[in-house]
Design a protein around this motif. Structure first.
Motif, PDB file in Angstrom:
ATOM      1  N   TYR A 195     -37.423  55.058 105.919  1.00 40.57           N
ATOM      2  CA  TYR A 195     -37.348  56.379 106.520  1.00 40.57           C
ATOM      3  C   TYR A 195     -38.563  56.531 107.429  1.00 40.57           C
ATOM      4  N   SER A 196     -38.372  57.197 108.577  1.00 41.94           N
ATOM      5  CA  SER A 196     -39.554  57.506 109.388  1.00 41.94           C
ATOM      6  C   SER A 196     -39.408  58.923 109.905  1.00 41.94           C
ATOM      7  N   GLU A 197     -40.569  59.574 110.098  1.00 42.02           N
ATOM      8  CA  GLU A 197     -40.483  60.997 110.439  1.00 42.02           C
ATOM      9  C   GLU A 197     -40.565  61.269 111.934  1.00 42.02           C
ATOM     10  N   ASP A 198     -40.925  60.274 112.728  1.00 39.33           N
ATOM     11  CA  ASP A 198     -40.888  60.498 114.171  1.00 39.33           C
ATOM     12  C   ASP A 198     -40.559  59.196 114.890  1.00 39.33           C
ATOM     13  N   ALA A 199     -40.382  59.309 116.221  1.00 33.58           N
ATOM     14  CA  ALA A 199     -39.900  58.168 116.995  1.00 33.58           C
ATOM     15  C   ALA A 199     -40.889  57.000 116.972  1.00 33.58           C
ATOM     16  N   ALA A 200     -42.174  57.334 117.019  1.00 35.32           N
ATOM     17  CA  ALA A 200     -43.173  56.264 117.037  1.00 35.32           C
ATOM     18  C   ALA A 200     -43.155  55.504 115.717  1.00 35.32           C
ATOM     19  N   SER A 201     -43.074  56.257 114.609  1.00 38.10           N
ATOM     20  CA  SER A 201     -43.029  55.600 113.298  1.00 38.10           C
ATOM     21  C   SER A 201     -41.749  54.797 113.142  1.00 38.10           C
ATOM     22  N   ALA A 202     -40.678  55.265 113.775  1.00 33.86           N
ATOM     23  CA  ALA A 202     -39.408  54.542 113.681  1.00 33.86           C
ATOM     24  C   ALA A 202     -39.546  53.151 114.282  1.00 33.86           C
ATOM     25  N   ALA A 203     -40.266  53.054 115.398  1.00 31.19           N
ATOM     26  CA  ALA A 203     -40.467  51.746 116.029  1.00 31.19           C
ATOM     27  C   ALA A 203     -41.258  50.834 115.100  1.00 31.19           C
ATOM     28  N   GLU A 204     -42.273  51.395 114.455  1.00 30.92           N
ATOM     29  CA  GLU A 204     -43.069  50.591 113.513  1.00 30.92           C
ATOM     30  C   GLU A 204     -42.224  50.144 112.331  1.00 30.92           C
ATOM     31  N   LEU A 205     -41.400  51.070 111.865  1.00 34.44           N
ATOM     32  CA  LEU A 205     -40.537  50.769 110.732  1.00 34.44           C
ATOM     33  C   LEU A 205     -39.564  49.637 111.051  1.00 34.44           C
ATOM     34  N   ALA A 206     -38.986  49.707 112.270  1.00 38.88           N
ATOM     35  CA  ALA A 206     -38.056  48.659 112.681  1.00 38.88           C
ATOM     36  C   ALA A 206     -38.745  47.300 112.654  1.00 38.88           C
ATOM     37  N   LYS A 207     -39.991  47.267 113.117  1.00 39.05           N
ATOM     38  CA  LYS A 207     -40.752  46.006 113.095  1.00 39.05           C
ATOM     39  C   LYS A 207     -40.977  45.541 111.672  1.00 39.05           C
ATOM     40  N   LYS A 208     -41.295  46.500 110.796  1.00 36.85           N
ATOM     41  CA  LYS A 208     -41.547  46.160 109.406  1.00 36.85           C
ATOM     42  C   LYS A 208     -40.271  45.591 108.762  1.00 36.85           C
ATOM     43  N   LEU A 209     -39.156  46.257 109.034  1.00 42.03           N
ATOM     44  CA  LEU A 209     -37.891  45.808 108.438  1.00 42.03           C
ATOM     45  C   LEU A 209     -37.485  44.437 108.968  1.00 42.03           C
ATOM     46  N   TYR A 210     -37.938  44.135 110.177  1.00 44.63           N
ATOM     47  CA  TYR A 210     -37.664  42.806 110.750  1.00 44.63           C
ATOM     48  C   TYR A 210     -38.707  41.791 110.299  1.00 44.63           C
ATOM     49  N   GLY A 211     -39.696  42.287 109.583  1.00 47.88           N
ATOM     50  CA  GLY A 211     -40.746  41.391 109.102  1.00 47.88           C
ATOM     51  C   GLY A 211     -41.680  40.899 110.187  1.00 47.88           C
ATOM     52  N   VAL A 212     -41.842  41.709 111.264  1.00 45.76           N
ATOM     53  CA  VAL A 212     -42.746  41.259 112.332  1.00 45.76           C
ATOM     54  C   VAL A 212     -43.959  42.167 112.496  1.00 45.76           C
ATOM     55  N   ALA A 213     -44.073  43.172 111.629  1.00 52.46           N
ATOM     56  CA  ALA A 213     -45.222  44.077 111.768  1.00 52.46           C
ATOM     57  C   ALA A 213     -46.409  43.561 110.969  1.00 52.46           C
TER      58      ALA A 213
END
Lengths: 213, 268
Positions: A195-213
């Motif tokens: 879950y992310s609360e804003d657009a910027a965090s969503a981008a970070e989350l996507a990276k995390k879920l892809y295992g690239v953050a």
């Protein structure tokens, strides 16, 4: 200032009219397209996202930064393709069935794209079958991002995840959810992966879920 | 929005005293602060007796030009004074003003004909300030005919439709809005200007009236104004109105003015 830094500051300031020219200049100087993309644009969008999260900039400033990056990517794209530079991965994005809100979802799309992903934006009022169809067409896509803006449409998040489970695709993707009424607790309850609360965090989350953050 | 900073005017008591005392620092400070607030032109009006006017105008213009790069709006009820001050200015500014009255246009237009100078033209003539929209538009037509003779393009002309005080008007600002709308329809590139504070004479809490007037007038086509650029409320209203009228992509001008501390609450 190096040309890559110049690109980064132009993207950050949303100067879409100059970014294309600067990217061309950098290419002419022999700088690797991937360096231009990563150090010039993606890192600038990271800074923009960070500033937005910290309430240092406003939504339109994020919008024009994304627009500026888009201009740069247009110039860069053929060179990236030639060198076989691929996006980090694909993200399927959409506002769930019964909900017509797209501003937040679009911002999320821009920021995820800004982080280096290819975004498959399915639009608003997307029925579960549509998500499933696109997932089947894109077996390499590992993240699905679902948006809901209304308390009355939140149950569609649950049913969409359920439909993905029933289609036997739940293990092939990570699912992230967001939207004004959505909380981390709700995301946990319905079995979302993030879950992310804003657009910027969503981008970070996507990276995390892809295992690239 | 073209902002003509009004502070250097001898009819403002504090400025009048500074002129009388030839207080250069005071005038310089007014010029700098108005320029920093975003004024596009610095209005200079001596407001002294005729026999002193030229000397005071030159003194004021020299100080302003020494302090800032912002062009000058030469402001005098005497058209000949305006013409005579033009050579003092380093760059083209605005002549403030001519009207349909007497030989004002004949004095000013030939001098600025082949220059980049702009001009403010008031919609009054030898009959005074016309009462009806039709009569003001008649003055307007005369002005435009004369301007055409001297090849002064509409984009160099700022029409002041003459805003009168609200407290004695029976129909609010309807008439002046009609005039502005019609002018802008006929000449889309012309500028419409005015002194926003006229609207609120003899009423309390004038800032509210001035700001709301500005919003409505901008909606009718006003794109230039003679005002106090140090009035944060008014400046905020102008930026907000431009954004709402779709003249400010992504509200970036509004955001920038805020970030530069020119509008919005004063940060402690």
């Amino acid at each position: 200032m190096s040309i890559v830094k110049e690109i980064a500051s132009a993207v950050e300031a949303g100067k879409s009219k100059v970014v294309g020219g600067l990217v061309e200049q950098a290419l002419n100087e022999g700088i690797e397209p991937s360096v231009i993309l990563n150090d010039g644009m993606i890192s600038a969008m990271g800074i923009v996202g960070e500033k937005f999260k910290n309430n240092e900039i406003f939504v339109p400033e994020m919008l024009i930064a994304a627009r500026a990056m888009k201009k740069g990517v247009e110039v860069l794209q053929p060179h990236l393709a030639k060198q076989g530079v691929e996006p980090i991965g694909k993200v399927i994005l959409g506002t769930i069935s019964g909900d017509l809100h797209d501003i937040g979802k679009n911002l999320v799309g821009m920021m995820i794209e800004g982080a280096g992903f290819k975004v498959l934006d399915l639009g608003v009022d997307v029925p579960p079958e549509k998500f499933i169809e696109v997932m089947k067409e894109n077996p390499d896509c590992k993240v699905v991002a679902l948006s809901a803006l209304l308390t009355s449409t939140m149950p569609a998040l649950t049913s969409t995840i359920k439909a993905i489970e029933e289609a036997g695709l739940r293990d092939t993707v990570k699912i992230m959810v967001g939207g004004a009424p959505v909380t981390q607790a709700f995301a946990d309850e319905i079995g979302a992966d993030g879950y992310s609360e804003d657009a910027a965090s969503a981008a970070e989350l996507a990276k995390k879920l892809y295992g690239v953050a | 929005m073209i902002i003509i900073g009004e502070k250097i005017n001898g009819s403002i008591p504090s400025t009048g005293r500074a002129i009388a005392a030839r207080d250069e620092a005071f005038i310089r400070d007014l010029a700098i602060r108005q320029a920093e607030a975003g004024a596009d032109y610095i209005d200079v009006c001596a407001s002294v007796d005729d026999d002193q006017e030229m000397e005071v105008m030159k003194w004021l213009i020299d100080i302003v030009q020494d302090a800032v790069d912002t062009p000058i709006a030469i402001d005098s009820p005497n058209a000949q004074t305006c013409v005579d001050c033009i050579p003092f200015c380093k760059k083209p500014g605005i002549v403030n003003s001519v009207s349909g009255e007497g030989d004002k246009m004949d004095l000013v237009f030939p001098v600025i004909a082949d220059t980049k100078w702009e001009v403010i033209a008031l919609l009054s003539d030898d009959t005074g300030i016309p009462k009806s929209a039709a009569d003001r538009l008649r003055v307007f037509d005369n002005i435009m005919a004369k301007a055409k003779e001297y090849n002064i393009a509409p984009e160099r002309i700022h029409i002041d439709p003459l805003v009168e005080m609200l407290c004695t008007s029976e129909e609010g600002i309807a008439m002046v809005v009609e005039v502005m709308t019609e002018i802008k329809k006929r000449y889309p590139t012309i500028h419409i200007t005015g002194a926003a504070s006229n609207i609120s004479f003899n009423l309390p809490a004038r800032k509210i009236l001035n700001q709301v007037f500005m919003t409505l007038a901008m909606n009718a086509g006003m794109d230039s104004a003679i005002l106090d650029p140090l009035d944060r409320g008014m400046l905020g209203t102008i930026y907000a109105t431009e954004a709402m009228l779709g003249l400010d992509d992504y509200c970036i001008e509004y955001i920038t003015a805020f970030r530069e501390g020119r509008i919005g609450p004063v940060k402690k």
